[in-house]
Design an enzyme around this catalytic site. Sequence first.
Site, PDB file in Angstrom:
ATOM      1  N   VAL A  12      -7.476   2.233  10.382  1.00  0.00           N
ATOM      2  CA  VAL A  12      -6.402   1.460  11.022  1.00  0.00           C
ATOM      3  C   VAL A  12      -6.052   2.061  12.385  1.00  0.00           C
ATOM      4  CG1 VAL A  12      -4.046   0.571  10.801  1.00  0.00           C
ATOM      5  CG2 VAL A  12      -5.506   0.749   8.768  1.00  0.00           C
ATOM      6  N   ARG A  44      -9.231  16.117  12.911  1.00  0.00           N
ATOM      7  CA  ARG A  44     -10.679  16.122  13.193  1.00  0.00           C
ATOM      8  C   ARG A  44     -10.934  16.061  14.705  1.00  0.00           C
ATOM      9  NH1 ARG A  44     -11.684  10.858   9.761  1.00  0.00           N
ATOM     10  NH2 ARG A  44      -9.753  10.430  10.897  1.00  0.00           N
ATOM     11  N   ILE A 131      -1.558 -10.533   7.562  1.00  0.00           N
ATOM     12  CA  ILE A 131      -0.764 -11.737   7.243  1.00  0.00           C
ATOM     13  C   ILE A 131       0.690 -11.480   7.615  1.00  0.00           C
ATOM     14  CG2 ILE A 131      -0.036 -13.329   5.415  1.00  0.00           C
ATOM     15  CD1 ILE A 131      -2.364 -12.252   3.715  1.00  0.00           C
ATOM     16  N   GLU A 185     -11.702   2.183  -2.558  1.00  0.00           N
ATOM     17  CA  GLU A 185     -11.712   3.602  -2.194  1.00  0.00           C
ATOM     18  C   GLU A 185     -12.702   4.322  -3.111  1.00  0.00           C
ATOM     19  OE1 GLU A 185      -9.614   4.470   0.229  1.00  0.00           O
ATOM     20  OE2 GLU A 185      -8.634   2.520   0.282  1.00  0.00           O
ATOM     21  N   ASP A 196      -1.282  -0.032  -5.817  1.00  0.00           N
ATOM     22  CA  ASP A 196      -1.198  -0.549  -4.443  1.00  0.00           C
ATOM     23  C   ASP A 196      -0.412  -1.872  -4.431  1.00  0.00           C
ATOM     24  OD1 ASP A 196      -2.330  -0.574  -1.564  1.00  0.00           O
ATOM     25  OD2 ASP A 196      -2.921  -2.521  -2.362  1.00  0.00           O
ATOM     26  N   LYS A 200       3.439  -2.850  -2.793  1.00  0.00           N
ATOM     27  CA  LYS A 200       3.668  -3.995  -1.904  1.00  0.00           C
ATOM     28  C   LYS A 200       4.741  -4.925  -2.459  1.00  0.00           C
ATOM     29  CE  LYS A 200      -1.003  -3.655  -0.038  1.00  0.00           C
ATOM     30  NZ  LYS A 200      -2.404  -4.009  -0.288  1.00  0.00           N
TER      31      LYS A 200
HETATM   32  N1  HSE Z   1      -6.791  -1.086  -0.814  1.00  0.00           N
HETATM   33  C1  HSE Z   1      -5.987  -2.127  -0.262  1.00  0.00           C
HETATM   34  C2  HSE Z   1      -6.515  -3.483  -0.722  1.00  0.00           C
HETATM   35  C3  HSE Z   1      -5.993  -2.016   1.229  1.00  0.00           C
HETATM   36  O1  HSE Z   1      -7.607  -3.539  -1.302  1.00  0.00           O
HETATM   37  O2  HSE Z   1      -5.844  -4.503  -0.569  1.00  0.00           O
HETATM   38  C4  HSE Z   1      -4.917  -2.772   1.944  1.00  0.00           C
HETATM   39  O3  HSE Z   1      -3.638  -2.386   1.597  1.00  0.00           O
END
Ligand code: HSE
Length: 414
Positions: A12, A44, A131, A185, A196, A200
């Site tokens: 990002v 880095r 979005i 990931e 995740d 949100k």
């Molecule tokens: N790992 C998250 C997804 C990334 O797959 O939506 C974005 O928040």
Amino acid sequence: MVEIAVMGYGTVGSGVVEVLDKHAESIAGRAKEQIHVKYILDLRDFPGSPYEQKFVKSFDQILNDSNVKIVVEVLGGLHPAFDYVKACLENGKSVVTSNKELVAAKGAELLKIAQKNNLNFLFEASVGGGIPIIRPISQCLAANEVVEIAGILNGTTNFILTKMIREKTTFADTLALAQRLGYAERNPAADIEGLDACRKICILASLAYGKHVYPEQVHTEGISGIRLEDIEYAAAWGGVIKLIGQVRMMENGKIQIIVCPMFLSRDSQLANVDDVFNGILVRGDSTGDVVFYGKGAGKFPTASAVVADVIDCVKHFKARKYLFWDDGSPDYVESYLDNRVSLFVRASTDHETLAFQNVENKLGPVTRLFRGAREPGEIAFVTRKAPEREIRQGLRDLSGLGVQIQNVVRIGEL
Ligand code: HSE
């Protein structure tokens, strides 16, 4: 000219720097100021990078430079992001972040510090990537009472479920593919176990109802238990399985909030949100249903939302954007077991006829489902709607009556 710093040069962060560079002229036109990246914080080294001169390894260099007015935090994770963001807000710098873990855990606290210091703390990119959803809820839909928000908030799990549905590949194989394609990931637990999506929906709930909801308060289930059998039964029922984050305000002032896989009817607006796309349905009392759809992750969609927030910060140095919610409280979230739901149940038994007598004795009338290649002794049904606590008790009783429960999925009414 406005000087900014970008903390984190991962996917990002590099996208943010690139977008600011590539669209410098049009962005300056919109912000009515040139925006100049003075520092990029990363441990880095990036030899040969066109931005090589901007890299710093010490946060203090950014904090102590009074010319830096806006800091973009795209480090991810809670620490050191929280400490850095807090220090920036306490030292006269507005902050823009895409870090949902940070906002979901510390949003109320950071918004309070921002308000006290007359600064902006903006996080459009933290939900739904590119979005627009934070601004629409806080501004465009502000005349509404938000009755409910429900969304497909995680691209990785939506990709996995879509592949399983379309190509009949197993969960394990599809997860491996998602990892190969770079969607999931390396340690995909936050995606597949629903964390995740939980972060949100916490952010959206906090924003919509004005009070912080902490991830620990939300009953969260991921998709690792979903089998191809469940997907086939969902199709037989007339729908698909999606990982949904959902929140509703109740009449008693508490909220119902949950993250879990759900059966969605094919008629649902969210049923056709596929692959890595996200879809968020906001049900307003005046607007009815409003649906937001697009790429919820990825370098440039997320960078686009971050840069838009930076522009907004530049335009609102003197007039703070009104974005705020109160601290949460332990009694604010209703137990999910008190929600009225129907459940899909897949089970096994040695005696189908007897099993269904027991099922209907314990759960009341159910709708039986069939799939083509059914294993011997496999049964599946959808319960009537009742408080989840009651149905769960019935299911526990059934295990002593020769019905072994294999999986349970909630029926979503969206
Ligand atoms: N790992 C998250 C997804 C990334 O797959 O939506 C974005 O928040």
